[in-house]
Design an enzyme around this catalytic site. Structure first.
Site, PDB file in Angstrom:
ATOM      1  CG  ASP A  37      -1.911   1.080   1.289  1.00  0.00           C
ATOM      2  OD1 ASP A  37      -1.844   1.985   0.429  1.00  0.00           O
ATOM      3  OD2 ASP A  37      -2.785   1.047   2.185  1.00  0.00           O
ATOM      4  CG  ASP A 133      -2.862   3.677  -3.037  1.00  0.00           C
ATOM      5  OD1 ASP A 133      -3.979   3.143  -3.128  1.00  0.00           O
ATOM      6  OD2 ASP A 133      -2.487   4.275  -2.016  1.00  0.00           O
ATOM      7  CD  GLU A 134      -5.155  -0.198  -0.578  1.00  0.00           C
ATOM      8  OE1 GLU A 134      -5.592  -1.333  -0.329  1.00  0.00           O
ATOM      9  OE2 GLU A 134      -5.648   0.841  -0.138  1.00  0.00           O
TER      10      GLU A 134
HETATM   11 MG   LIG Z   1      -2.363   4.017   0.143  1.00  0.00          MG
END
Ligand SMILES: [Mg+2]
Length: 407
Positions: A37, A133-134
């Protein structure tokens, strides 16, 4: 150390919590899953592009002119002013008048996300992106090559930081739910491991809201039956849970017990190629100039087509030549400009062959490689201050070849 349910009076035990900890897993079947993350992703991307944002409180915001614009992401300095994601710009500015607000850069986050996944891809092809974003990574089969889960996570963090200038928090565990939870435990730039033999002492004291899929309405429902921590949930009686939360309640209890067997499902991520090649061994040796020219043109056509499919140009063309005596040689040539046009690739490839093949030497097989790839438009026209003579011609030919691809 977890000491048991927080409010015993309201919880009906299925059994005592110690037996719930002893879950019979077959050690062999443990998977190693990472959840990566990126920390304050939008803000980090902007800072990677504009290092001057590093030392000021900064937030990426929706339209600032509009007083209702909201904070989409903030850097750590802004977080120190207690500025929260999704609060209005107006309220954030009140907390920190010198806050630098930045409009989101179109296309930047998707590009950085691609680059991040490209790094993950060096460790495993089992990648499941979860938002921009993960990503979950199943690295069970990668450990012999790259070390254990923690070592892989540390190596990924270092590469993402060095190569992209952004930091990631990574959770390492034996299932997706705990890996996700692990990535929330320490921020920024940290690896948190939740191992199968110690998960209860790490996970059970946490509030139930830390568990994936536990939203505000579930938290309220849990409160009515005295479930506050993940440990409370793990020990709660099934009938009470299904009465209050239906099937979801039982699913969440299984998660709390480490019984999440869902798989990391790669969802169509395909990395950009580092080179594009096409080769063939021909039925008959290529002896004449026209044989060779025909073969190279044929191979270059599909190389150029694949370059265009990925929106790439090559700066280098190489040829692997295998002769009748089965000796192989590889030669390459730099191009004067990046290209994805088949006739430029084949012309260069033929030039290489001509200058490396002796008279009467025949070829048994040929491979044409397009190398040193760059994005179309990234590196070619933008860098030139004044147009080169080939520029106009190139544009016309490129649209022509594109049209041919479409047919
Ligand atoms: Mg994040």
């Amino acid at each position: 150390m977890y000491m048991g349910p927080s409010d015993k009076s309201k919880i009906m035990y299925t059994s005592n919590f110690k037996s719930a900890q002893n879950i019979a897993f077959e050690p062999k079947k443990y998977r190693t899953i990472l959840h990566c993350d990126a920390n304050s992703f939008f803000a980090s991307c902007e800072t990677a592009l504009h290092p001057e944002y590093k030392n000021v409180p900064m937030a990426v915001c929706g339209s600032v002119e509009d007083r209702h614009g909201i904070v989409l992401a903030k850097n750590e300095l802004a977080a120190k002013y207690n500025i929260k994601t999704a609060e209005t710009v107006w309220s954030a500015k009140r907390k920190c008048p010198e806050l630098v607000t930045v409009r989101p850069t179109y296309g930047l986050y998707g590009e950085m996300s691609q680059k991040m996944n490209r790094i993950f891809y060096d460790y495993t092809d089992m990648i499941e992106p979860f938002g921009i974003d993960e990503s979950w990574l199943d690295v069970t089969g990668s450990q012999r090559l790259f070390g254990n889960g923690r070592e892989i996570a540390d190596s990924i963090r270092e590469r993402v930081k060095n190569e992209l200038g952004i930091t990631v928090s990574i959770g390492v565990s034996f299932n997706k739910v705990f890996a996700k939870l692990g990535s929330d435990l320490q921020k920024p730039n940290a690896t948190s491991v939740i191992p199968p033999d110690r998960f209860a002492s790490i996970v059970w004291p946490l509030p139930v809201s830390a568990l994936l899929f536990v939203g505000p309405s579930s938290v309220t429902a849990f409160e009515t039956i005295g479930v506050r921590t993940i440990g409370d949930l793990a020990c709660c009686a099934d009938d009470l849970l299904s009465q209050k939360l239906g099937k979801n309640g039982l699913m969440l209890k299984n998660f709390a017990l480490g019984r999440d067997f869902s798989e990391v499902t790669p969802s169509g991520y395909e990395p950009e190629p580092k080179s594009v090649s096409n080769g063939m061994t021909f039925k008959y040796d290529l002896e004449t100039e026209s044989d060779i020219s025909f073969a190279v043109t044929y191979l270059s056509l599909s190389v150029a087509e694949r370059l265009r499919k990925h929106g790439l140009c090559c700066n280098n063309v190489a040829v692997t030549m295998r002769r009748q005596d089965l000796t192989t040689s590889n030669r390459s040539a730099m191009l004067s400009h990046p290209t994805c046009l088949f006739h430029e690739i084949s012309k260069t490839a033929l030039g290489i062959i001509r200058s490396n093949l002796k008279q009467n030497e025949a070829l048994y097989s040929v491979t044409v490689h397009a190398e040193k790839l760059t994005r179309q438009g990234e590196n070619d026209f933008q860098q030139s201050l004044f147009p080169f003579p080939w520029e106009e011609k190139y544009k016309k030919l490129n649209s022509l070849e594109n049209a041919v691809d479409n047919i």
